[in-house]
Design an enzyme around this catalytic site. Structure first.
Site, mmCIF file in Angstrom:
data_model
loop_
_atom_site.group_PDB
_atom_site.id
_atom_site.type_symbol
_atom_site.label_atom_id
_atom_site.label_comp_id
_atom_site.label_asym_id
_atom_site.label_seq_id
_atom_site.Cartn_x
_atom_site.Cartn_y
_atom_site.Cartn_z
ATOM 1 N N CYS A 69 63.321 23.400 111.781
ATOM 2 C CA CYS A 69 62.766 24.470 112.338
ATOM 3 C C CYS A 69 63.158 24.665 113.842
ATOM 4 O O CYS A 69 63.519 25.544 114.129
ATOM 5 C CB CYS A 69 61.367 24.571 112.293
ATOM 6 N N CYS B 117 58.965 20.498 113.645
ATOM 7 C CA CYS B 117 59.778 20.364 112.281
ATOM 8 C C CYS B 117 61.414 20.468 113.009
ATOM 9 O O CYS B 117 61.532 21.317 113.612
ATOM 10 C CB CYS B 117 59.332 21.492 111.450
#
Length: 428
Positions: A357, A354
């Site tokens: 992230c 991600c």
């Protein structure tokens, strides 16, 4: 349930709560909204160095929107980062000399020498992080305020693999000692794990607790800024108590949750200590938070110094003198292991699927790495001259932005804990 004293420290939870939530957090938030601190240059396209996996999370909340370069202030974008007043003066004197047709050999040699020192320092081995090459064409500026850290839907085996790799391969832990609540394993309530942890030296124990504290902090952010409503007309983010309890409730986590939260407070103390130690570097008149907007830069530097003085005034600082204090040869070897383990963790961040992230993972590991670099450079910081360049100890703009934003995340976690406490109290 998380109250009282912290292991390996003289401090307690209540002192940190009061200091952070009412004194430090509001000022720090204001600092991080300023232009100097909101733009972070990052390369999110680096391949994972440990396993072949280029799969990216397809959820739209995982995406990161980089900045069009004309939105980033000129002073930040300019390649000639103004390290110090002296560097600026040299540049101006050079321009003046050229204009008058004079040649001042000594000045240009001195300037070249200073530039060389800075470059050499930036490439030196005192770093705890694998920093991005910000000159790479793949490195882009990101506005951190427009890409906040929050729940993105990234979870499952991919996310588990990242944390598993961090804990299993980089926390000095033998393979036969299983982590409490590690997925798919018979659990002895962490008995063997905590027996091992108690038996290792204070440095290795601290390393584990820093990583656990970082993990807890990230989980608090995801629970506090959870996607509560997603309709075509609007998205609503806010605290998800169930998610928070799954991760931290004493009963649900079989006693693990409160330990994780205490590790968050331990991480807070380590980074706060680094801020209190680095004050002389920022206090020099020559140091500028350079964005090109002079009056704003002066104002932000004053706010920065206010925060650092506040950090220094904290009454119960962590005493890092217990670190690497034994036999000199052994201590040097352990310190190098510590550094390499942490460097490895910063590389693992390039494996996070991600992108949002990954961004916050890279920033927070670089911030913690910078805090460790500060704590291990105390002698160099003490020798910083009051005026002129600091050759012995230097921080790049990237490190400065990461250091304060990473601490901002931990400070936010401590503040959010207070919020969750109040919600849970009202539910009873």
């Amino acid at each position: 349930q998380v109250t009282g004293h912290l292991d390996d420290c003289t401090c307690d939870v209540e002192t940190i709560d009061a200091f952070n939530n009412y004194k430090l957090f509001p000022r720090l938030n204001e600092l991080l909204e300023s232009d100097y601190f909101r733009y972070y240059k990052v390369n999110l396209k680096k391949p994972c160095p440990f396993w072949n996996d280029n799969s990216h999370c397809g959820i739209r909340d995982c995406a990161v929107k980089p900045c069009p370069s004309d939105e980033v202030p000129d002073g930040i974008r300019s390649a000639h980062y103004k390290y110090s007043e002296e560097a600026n003066n040299h540049a101006e004197e050079c321009e003046e000399a050229k204009r008058l047709g004079a040649v001042d050999e000594s000045l240009s040699k001195e300037t070249q020498q200073a530039m060389l020192q800075w470059t050499r320092h930036d490439d030196s081995s005192d770093s705890f992080c694998e920093a991005d090459d910000i000159q790479s064409p793949d490195a882009e500026y990101v506005d951190l305020l427009l890409n906040p850290e929050r729940y993105t839907g990234y979870k499952g085996p991919d996310a588990w693999k990242i944390w598993n790799s961090i804990y299993e391969e980089n926390c000095f832990k033998p393979q036969n000692v299983k982590r409490p609540l590690a997925s798919g394993r018979g659990d002895d309530g962490g008995h063997m794990f905590y027996k091992w942890l108690k038996g290792v030296c204070v440095e290795k124990r601290a390393f584990y607790r820093l990583i656990s504290g970082l993990h807890a902090s990230i989980n608090i952010h995801l629970s506090a800024r959870y996607l509560l409503q997603d309709t075509w007309s609007e998205k609503k983010w806010g605290p998800n108590v169930t998610e928070f309890q799954q991760r931290f409730d004493e009963v649900i986590t079989r006693g693990e949750g409160p330990r994780r939260l205490k590790n968050l407070y331990f991480l807070y103390l380590i980074e706060l200590r680094a801020l209190s130690k680095v004050l002389p570097f920022f206090e020099r008149p020559g140091f500028q938070l350079y964005t090109g907007n002079e009056s704003h830069d002066v104002e932000i530097k004053n706010l920065l110094l206010e925060i650092l003085h506040l950090a220094k005034s904290f009454p119960l600082h962590f005493d890092e003198n217990s670190f690497f204090a034994g036999n000199k040869k052994e201590a040097a070897k352990l310190k190098e292991e510590f550094r390499l383990h942490f460097k490895n963790i910063s590389k693992i961040m390039d494996c996070v699927g991600c992108l949002k992230c990954r961004l916050w993972g890279k920033l927070q590991t670089q911030g913690l790495g910078t805090a460790l670099k500060i704590l291990f450079s105390e002698n160099l910081i003490e020798k910083i001259p009051e005026s002129g360049p600091s050759y012995g100890f230097q921080l790049t703009r990237q490190e400065i932005v990461a250091l304060f934003n990473a601490f901002g995340r931990i400070s936010t976690s401590v503040r959010e804990l207070e919020n969750f406490r109040n919600i849970l109290r009202n539910m009873q």
